[in-house]
Design an enzyme around this catalytic site. Structure first.
Site, PDB file in Angstrom:
ATOM      1  N   SER A 136       0.721  -1.030   0.030  1.00 61.90           N
ATOM      2  CA  SER A 136       0.150  -0.013  -0.077  1.00 61.90           C
ATOM      3  C   SER A 136       0.816   1.267   0.072  1.00 61.90           C
ATOM      4  O   SER A 136       2.005   1.506   0.752  1.00 61.90           O
ATOM      5  CB  SER A 136      -0.996  -0.167   1.184  1.00 61.90           C
ATOM      6  OG  SER A 136      -1.744   1.022   1.227  1.00 61.90           O
ATOM      7  N   GLY A 137       0.596   2.160  -1.054  1.00 57.11           N
ATOM      8  CA  GLY A 137       1.341   3.327  -1.064  1.00 57.11           C
ATOM      9  C   GLY A 137       2.641   3.485  -2.028  1.00 57.11           C
ATOM     10  O   GLY A 137       3.532   4.285  -2.064  1.00 57.11           O
ATOM     11  N   THR A 141      -1.624   2.431  -8.579  1.00 54.11           N
ATOM     12  CA  THR A 141      -2.742   3.017  -9.052  1.00 54.11           C
ATOM     13  C   THR A 141      -1.979   3.740 -10.215  1.00 54.11           C
ATOM     14  O   THR A 141      -2.578   3.925 -11.432  1.00 54.11           O
ATOM     15  CB  THR A 141      -3.585   3.862  -8.191  1.00 54.11           C
ATOM     16  OG1 THR A 141      -4.234   2.770  -7.157  1.00 54.11           O
ATOM     17  CG2 THR A 141      -4.885   4.403  -8.946  1.00 54.11           C
ATOM     18  N   ASN A 187      -1.175   3.411   4.619  1.00 52.46           N
ATOM     19  CA  ASN A 187      -1.501   4.331   3.291  1.00 52.46           C
ATOM     20  C   ASN A 187      -2.950   4.844   3.724  1.00 52.46           C
ATOM     21  O   ASN A 187      -3.875   4.247   4.308  1.00 52.46           O
ATOM     22  CB  ASN A 187      -1.604   3.454   2.123  1.00 52.46           C
ATOM     23  CG  ASN A 187      -1.774   4.055   1.037  1.00 52.46           C
ATOM     24  OD1 ASN A 187      -2.031   5.434   1.147  1.00 52.46           O
ATOM     25  ND2 ASN A 187      -2.232   3.638  -0.180  1.00 52.46           N
ATOM     26  N   SER A 190      -5.938   3.316   0.702  1.00 53.83           N
ATOM     27  CA  SER A 190      -5.288   1.864   0.174  1.00 53.83           C
ATOM     28  C   SER A 190      -6.527   1.138  -0.382  1.00 53.83           C
ATOM     29  O   SER A 190      -7.655   1.085   0.234  1.00 53.83           O
ATOM     30  CB  SER A 190      -5.055   1.182   1.604  1.00 53.83           C
ATOM     31  OG  SER A 190      -4.626  -0.225   1.107  1.00 53.83           O
ATOM     32  N   SER A 191      -6.289   0.422  -1.649  1.00 54.82           N
ATOM     33  CA  SER A 191      -7.317  -0.146  -2.160  1.00 54.82           C
ATOM     34  C   SER A 191      -7.605  -1.512  -1.343  1.00 54.82           C
ATOM     35  O   SER A 191      -6.556  -2.218  -1.215  1.00 54.82           O
ATOM     36  CB  SER A 191      -6.958  -0.386  -3.704  1.00 54.82           C
ATOM     37  OG  SER A 191      -7.039   0.552  -4.410  1.00 54.82           O
ATOM     38  N   GLY A 415      -0.289  -5.746  -2.226  1.00 59.48           N
ATOM     39  CA  GLY A 415       1.009  -6.746  -2.049  1.00 59.48           C
ATOM     40  C   GLY A 415       0.942  -7.450  -0.692  1.00 59.48           C
ATOM     41  O   GLY A 415       0.054  -7.382   0.061  1.00 59.48           O
ATOM     42  N   GLU A 417       1.564  -8.198   3.232  1.00 58.69           N
ATOM     43  CA  GLU A 417       1.374  -7.369   4.112  1.00 58.69           C
ATOM     44  C   GLU A 417       1.799  -8.209   5.419  1.00 58.69           C
ATOM     45  O   GLU A 417       1.472  -9.135   5.773  1.00 58.69           O
ATOM     46  CB  GLU A 417       0.088  -6.852   4.391  1.00 58.69           C
ATOM     47  CG  GLU A 417      -0.487  -5.978   3.408  1.00 58.69           C
ATOM     48  CD  GLU A 417      -1.923  -5.475   3.303  1.00 58.69           C
ATOM     49  OE1 GLU A 417      -2.398  -6.073   4.416  1.00 58.69           O
ATOM     50  OE2 GLU A 417      -2.384  -4.519   2.708  1.00 58.69           O
TER      51      GLU A 417
END
Length: 1442
Positions: A136-137, A141, A187, A190-191, A415, A417
């Site tokens: 995340s981050g 995107t 993040n 975060s998606s 990804g 975590e």
């Protein structure tokens, strides 16, 4: 960190680090460093000399410091998030550069990955997939957006409802982010779902449709969140919506809802929920959601929030439940109102459960805990259905192509975590990454084997880490963790501790599973990326996903169509209450995703987050290394190391290690032979020789480097020996030379001293003699000078006194004069100002009065007509009066001539009388003198007797004298009277002339007023006519007639006698009739004929359409520059003439200055004589109608089109040569470049051919200059951009090569002369300064100010920074600029100095305006053009001879 080994103590190394510190490390933890690696690292890390973790990390860090955020590892792209905008990397120009380029030829970029996938899809007809992963981050995107941007660029823009597919996908991002993104620990946005975008293509490679597939939505987040995370953004947006929306959806502050206040984080810094709410509503409208649908969506969101606030307590019956208090009942009622369902039914569906048995149904009460679970299950299923509906709505808006056979998929998924607290969400996410890593390892292994097969080397099977055992541990059925979790969830009264005990018992011997020492319910899974400890506290709650039939029936019966559509009716067999788990659904979706990926050819982009503070220019080694491990990059490197990790092309290998065996560098040996000789000399084994590369085992590069260092050390010793010997010999020779010179100097000094003494003795005698003589002479001169000085002083004093007096007198006179003059002039100026002010006010008053009268008269056309007739009568009357005045003036002139004759006669008589008067006076004077002399003589002679005088005679003389006196006086009187009469006549004549002048001035004023009124009237009439014409028929588009004959209903065919002439003209000019006097004959002939036939003034004609057809057919010959140049010459010449000839209909051509009234008669006669001229020019102004101006507009479009075709044809010819010039460094390496100057000669040859064609066809020089200027600008952009995007071009030898070519282009400009080349040479300033900088020696001594002001003033900081970081010297091994200069440039680049874009764009339009074209030539140059003989022989064209 990196450093240099200073001391070796057994297994320990003492290292002097680059940061100034010393460290002692074990030999096993130290890795060799390539000291010859470029400062900016390598673009592909498989080309590293030492492929290990520190080398990979150092390479990424070096490139990140230079803002090079993309790096290859084989076919894998690593993207490091810069945390700043770099728009110049993603514009259309950059996409054009990467279009069609070979993979690896240009700098690493997502465009290169996308282009490779697109080419493979088109050529092999196989679907492709691009997997974008990272934590995340990390920038997933943004990378996905750039991929979509390039695919839209390559596949065209398929329009749907006015927007392209790519635009609609990007516009759907705010909607999906609002409902699928949330704040996590790492993040803020975060998606929490995976997104797979399918771009569908047709058989021609054009985008035909698209679809968004979502995977693995984290549904458990709706009900449970941990601190400091947040729930999905849409909940907070709704709570921050405008007051009217909050009242409509019955929501309050976010902290009042249970689903949101489980975390202390409600607001985000830099994230305005109210603005995001408005933006999300706007985006929902763009993707096709109506306002009613939007309201229904947010009602469902509000209902979920209210569901979360329902608390349950014990009911009236045993083991039953009910809403705990009035607050819970209120939220229950509000949720029912928002769902538009029965509140009682909603309560029963939450507190009771219907159990289906054989033949009957049993209603069972749920306790408070079961009711809470039922509530959360309802919230999750509603939100999941809502999210699925949003995705389906977006897909239906974008549109899909069911006939598409090929596609490119872009996967954007979270990804690996690993946090301090890892729950069920991290467990599912890491399962996804385990599956994707297995897919990735298999792909990397496959690519590694393909590389060996491609190079045709012998290889054996490479073992790689297979994580299938971990996958079996998690998802195997039965026996996996997910299966065990589902089993535990189905058992009543199960807890997370029960689940943990089962795990400990079942997997205690599994090597990939372990139990933490100080925890009773946690468990650890040994993932490929590291060990992750999971807390099972909420595993059971987050895994349960009841599909409750009561919920389905209740919401299906909702009065809201939207809510009812989310829960369609189900079949009877599916109505029973059935347990489903999120883990199982997760696994099924993951399996579907992997099946989709297996059917495509994968490409990988690994996104890296360099730091956790989300700021630019910060690179945390440990954080990046962990992400490389989690992303599988290091695993790919490990697989490479198991085989042949070091691969070098033969040229690179020989260039680096040729010194190990100098005989191998002889010209007779090929690169393969030289490589084998070097390897045999080094006694290496296990290496492989491929077709284009040499493959080395791990550690062999270090051995070769050690041998190379040893050879270089021996060579250095030999060089030192020779240098020291040379220095000693040089010192001895210098000492011997100095001693000889010193002896000669000493002997010369002694001889010079002796000679000097003798010379001084002889000189002393002469000096004494001269001195005594000079003393005596000086005494005399002093005495003489003193006396002379005294005399001069006295005389000067007297003269100065006299001069002072004269100056004072003169100054006084001047002062008096100036003072009197000033006073008089002041009075005059005041009087003049007062007079002028009075005149101005009076004239202004009269002018305003006339203006008011003119305005009143101009209000109506009838009034203007009346004024016109009145003025015409006044003009006629004034003309008559002027004729009468002229007659009076002629009579006065005749009388004047008679008077002049009479005056001449009187003057002659007067002169005669004056002559007689003079003679009489002289006679009298003589008589007086005679009498006086006689009287004097009589007085003297006293003795003479008295003589008698005759008195009669005296009286007669006296009378005669009186007569003469009277006559003289009468003559004087007559003369005076004559002069007075003459003066009277002059006054009468001047008064007559004054009256005539005033009458003429009044007549001129009336004429000017009449002309202005007629001009206004004519313009008004013309405007009315045009308005009527446009109202009667639509205005045709001038561009519609460029390639076909315009169909205008109201055009009429010319008369029969003119039709034959038109046909003859068309047949004549349709062919190439050449040039005359350097001008196109066809253009001049067409203009003369149109002018003679008065075609410009015609309201209806089809002659212009016939001419347009000629130019249209000429433009069909796009490949023939000669034909295009001929018609460009004719079209531009005709356009120049029309620009100066045509004027709008209904306007009056007025001179630049009004006719000024001359005060004198002679002045008026001169003015009248000068105003009578004869217009002998070919071009004269004509009032053009609408067809004429339409023809002019079409002609302008043809000129632009012909100009662009010629320029583009030459561009295509030059671009093919430029591509070879850009590839010259690569072909020179391979030894394929034989003649380095042939390409530049080819470019000059194209320019010479074009110049010859333009000169032969007499194209105006302004077009020639602009064409060559744009061609040079194109060459400048292509060559300069190649330096910035191709590292092999940014070298010393390539700089020399390009500089030689630029000199040839400069020589061509000089040869072509400025008349044709113009300022074309100035367009090469970017590439000239860039290559000038490349070929400078000792760049490290040049300061930043010298570079910016002296060497490269035109280049921007971004461009210089790019050149300095990419520069490498392949010839002399010189260094680039110093670190200080590079750091200063980097600082300015990071601060955003100048524009971020560093690539040059080329101009594609014609940089000429119609005024510039019209002013480029004088129409008098067309006077002497000879018409074609074919038309001169025709009787209808005899007017062409005049």
């Amino acid at each position: 960190m990196d450093g240099q080994v200073e001391e070796v103590n057994g297994e320990d190394l003492v290292i002097n680090c680059t940061n100034g510190k010393k460290a002692t490390v074990n030999l096993s933890t130290a890795f060799p460093k390539d000291t010859e690696s470029p400062r900016g690292g390598v673009e592909d890390m498989t080309r590293l000399a030492y492929l290990h973790e520190p080398g990979v990390l150092q390479n990424l860090k070096s490139r990140y410091a230079l803002n090079e955020i993309y790096t290859y590892t084989g076919n894998i792209l690593i993207a490091v998030n810069p945390f700043q905008r770099l728009p110049h990397l993603y514009n259309n120009h950059m996409m054009g550069i990467y279009k069609g380029a070979e993979f690896g030829e240009l700098s690493p970029h997502p465009f290169a990955i996308t282009d490779r996938a697109y080419r493979l899809m088109i050529n092999d007809r196989i679907s492709q997939a691009i997997l974008v992963s990272g934590e995340s981050g990390a920038g997933k995107t943004e990378s996905t957006k750039s991929l979509m941007q390039y695919l839209a660029f390559m596949g065209g823009k398929a329009k749907a409802e006015g927007r392209s597919v790519q635009e609609q996908i990007l516009e759907s991002n705010p909607v999906l982010e609002a409902f699928g993104n949330a704040k996590t620990v790492r993040n803020n946005n975060s998606s929490r779902f995976g997104k797979f975008v399918e771009i569908q293509f047709d058989q021609y490679g054009k985008i035909s449709g698209a679809a968004i597939r979502t995977y693995l939505l984290e549904r458990s987040r709706v009900c449970q969140i941990s601190d400091p995370e947040r729930n999905y953004h849409c909940f907070y947006m709704l709570c921050a919506s405008p007051p009217e929306d909050r009242d409509k959806f019955k929501v309050g502050e976010a902290k009042t809802f249970h689903y949101l206040n489980q975390s202390n984080c409600i607001d985000l810094n830099g994230f305005d929920d109210s603005k995001e709410y408005i933006e999300t509503r706007r985006a929902m409208g763009i993707v096709g959601m109506s306002n009613d649908e939007q309201d229904a969506i947010f009602k469902v969101v509000a209902a979920i929030l209210h569901l979360g606030n329902i608390e349950f307590g014990e009911g009236s019956e045993p083991d039953s439940s009910a809403p705990k208090d009035d607050k819970s009942k209120f939220h229950l009622k509000t949720a029912a109102e928002l769902f538009m369902c029965d509140a009682k039914g909603l309560e029963e569906s939450l507190c009771k459960r219907v159990m289906a048995t054989r033949g009957e149904s049993i209603t069972k009460n749920l306790d408070a805990k079961g009711a809470a679970l039922s509530r959360d299950a309802l919230s999750r299923i509603v939100y999941s259905r809502l999210f699925d509906w949003l995705v389906n709505k977006i897909n239906s808006s974008i549109g899909q192509d069911p006939d598409s056979k090929i596609l490119i998929g872009v996967l954007d998924i979270y990804g690996f975590e690993s946090f301090k607290t890892n729950s069920f969400e991290q467990f599912c996410i890491n399962l996804t990454n385990e599956k994707l890593q297995q897919h990735f390892n298999q792909h990397v292994f496959k690519m590694e084997q393909e590389e060996y097969t491609k190079e045709e080397i012998d290889w054996s099977y490479i073992q790689f880490v297979d994580n299938q055992e971990i996958l079996d541990l998690i998802e195997k059925k039965p026996g996996g963790i997910i299966a065990l979790l589902d089993e535990t969830c189905m058992l009543r009264n199960s807890t997370h501790e029960t689940f943990a005990e089962k795990l400990y018992q079942k997997y205690k011997d599994n090597p990939h599973f372990s139990k933490p020492k100080f925890s009773r319910s946690d468990f650890t899974v040994h993932h490929y990326a590291g060990n992750v400890t999971y807390q099972t506290d909420l595993f059971l709650d987050k895994n349960i996903d009841y599909a409750v039939n009561e919920h389905q029936i209740l919401l299906n019966a909702s009065k809201c169509p939207f809510v009812s559509s989310l829960f369609p009716p189900v079949e009877e067999a599916a109505k029973n209450t059935k347990f489903t788990s999120i883990g199982s659904s997760f696994k099924q979706q993951l399996q579907s995703l992997l099946e989709t990926l297996s059917a495509t050819e994968p490409h990988y982009i690994r996104c890296i987050k360099p730091n956790n503070v989300l700021k630019p220019a910060i690179f945390e080694n440990s954080n990046v290394l962990q992400q490389l491990r989690c992303g599988g990059v290091l695993e790919a490197i490990r697989i490479s190391c198991l085989g042949y990790p070091t691969r070098r092309t033969f040229y690179e290998f020989v260039n680096r290690f040729g010194i190990l065996h100098p005989k191998a560098l002889s010209k007779g040996n090929t690169e393969i032979t030289s490589t084998k000789m070097i390897l045999e000399k080094a006694n290496l084994v296990g290496y492989q020789i491929g077709k284009t590369k040499v493959f080395l085992r791990a550690g062999q590069m270090a051995e070769l480097d050690a041998l190379r260092t040893e050879v270089l050390g021996l060579s250095a010793k030999k060089i030192q020996t020779k240098v020291r010997s040379f220095l000693c010999r040089k010192k001895y020779v210098e000492l011997r030379t100095c001693a000889t010179q010193l002896e000669a100097v000493c002997r010369g000094t002694l001889a010079r001293r002796l000679y000097e003494n003798l010379r001084r003795q002889a000189g002393a005698l002469r000096i004494q003699t001269r001195y005594r003589m000079r003393q005596e002479r000086n005494k005399f001169r002093d005495l003489w000078s003193a006396s002379t000085t005294i005399q001069c002083g006295l005389r000067g004093m007297a003269a100065r006194k006299k001069l002072r007096f004269c100056r004072q007198t003169k100054a006084a006179v001047i002062i008096q004069t100036r003072c009197r003059c000033h006073l008089a002039r002041s009075r005059y100026v005041k009087m003049l100002k007062a007079t002028l002010a009075t005149q101005c006010r009076w004239r202004g008053r009269i002018a305003r009065k006339e203006l008011r009268q003119l305005k009143m008269a101009a209000k109506e056309t009838g009034a203007l007509q009346a004024a016109k007739s009145k003025l015409e009568k006044e003009v006629e009357e004034l003309t008559w009066r002027l004729q009468v005045e002229k007659r009076i003036r002629s009579d006065l002139e005749e009388a004047k001539e008679a008077k002049i004759q009479e005056n001449k006669k009187l003057q002659s008589q007067l002169q005669e009388l004056q002559q007689q008067f003079k003679e009489t006076k002289e006679l009298l004077k003589k008589e007086q003198e005679t009498s006086k002399a006689a009287s004097e003589k009589a007085e003297k002679v006293t003795l003479v007797p008295e003589i008698r005088v005759d008195e009669t005679q005296v009286n007669e003389l006296t009378a005669e004298n009186e007569k003469l006196t009277t006559l003289v006086s009468s003559l004087e009187t007559k003369i005076e009277e004559t002069e007075e009469r003459f003066k009277d006549q002059d006054q009468v004549r001047e008064e007559s002339l004054k009256k005539a002048t005033e009458a003429e001035s009044q007549l001129n004023q009336l004429k000017n007023a009449f002309l202005s009124l007629r001009e206004k009237l004519a313009s008004a009439e013309a405007e009315i006519i045009n308005l009527r014409q446009h109202a009667a028929r639509p205005r045709p588009d001038p561009l519609l007639n460029m390639h076909k004959k315009s169909v205008i209903s109201n055009l009429s065919v010319p008369a029969d006698e003119q039709q034959e002439s038109v046909e003859a003209l068309i047949n004549c000019v349709n062919e190439n009739i050449g040039f005359s006097e350097g001008k196109p004959v066809a253009a001049i002939t067409i203009y003369k004929c149109l002018l003679h036939w008065r075609t410009f003034e015609a309201e209806k004609t089809n002659i212009f359409d016939r001419l347009i057809q000629i130019f249209s057919s000429a433009m069909q010959k796009q490949d023939s520059n000669a034909d295009l140049a001929y018609w460009l010459s004719n079209a531009s010449s005709l356009l120049i003439i029309l620009q100066k000839s045509l004027k709008p209909a209904g306007t009056v051509t007025t001179p630049l200055k009004r006719t000024t009234t001359q005060t004198s008669f002679l002045g008026r006669m001169v003015f009248r004589a000068s105003s009578i001229t004869v217009d002998m020019d070919l071009v004269r102004q004509v009032e053009g109608k609408y067809p004429a101006f339409l023809f002019k507009q079409q002609l302008t479009a043809f000129v632009e089109g012909l100009y662009g075709m010629i320029r583009d044809n030459v561009k295509r010819e030059v671009s093919s040569v430029l591509s070879h010039v850009i590839q010259a460094p690569r072909t020179a390496k391979a030894g394929l470049l034989t003649d380095q100057h042939s390409y530049w000669k080819a470019i000059v040859g194209h320019f010479n051919d074009l110049l010859k064609i333009l000169q032969e066809n007499c194209v105006p020089t302004i077009f020639c200059r602009k064409i060559f200027t744009q061609l040079y600008a194109y060459i400048n952009a292509q060559l300069f951009n190649s330096l910035l995007v191709r590292r092999e071009c940014c070298s010393f030898s390539n700089g020399e090569y390009v500089k030689q070519g630029i000199e040839e282009l400069e020589a061509w400009c000089t040869q072509a002369k400025p008349e044709y080349a113009g300022s074309a040479w100035d367009e090469l300033k970017h590439i000239s300064q860039a290559v000038g900088f490349l070929v400078i020696f000792k760049k490290f001594r040049v300061s930043y100010d010298e570079i910016m002001s002296d060497l490269c003033p035109v280049l921007s900081v971004h461009q210089l920074y790019r050149i300095c970081t990419q520069y490498w010297d392949d010839k002399y091994n010189t260094e680039s600029v110093s670190e200080e200069v590079l750091n200063e440039m980097k600082t300015l680049v990071n601060e955003g100095a100048g524009s971020g874009a560093y690539l040059l764009d080329e101009e594609t339009s014609m940089p000429l305006s119609l005024e510039e074209i019209g002013n480029s030539m004088d129409t008098k140059e067309f006077q002497n053009v000879v018409p074609p003989q074919e038309l001169l022989e025709n009787a209808s064209f005899q007017f062409l001879k005049s």
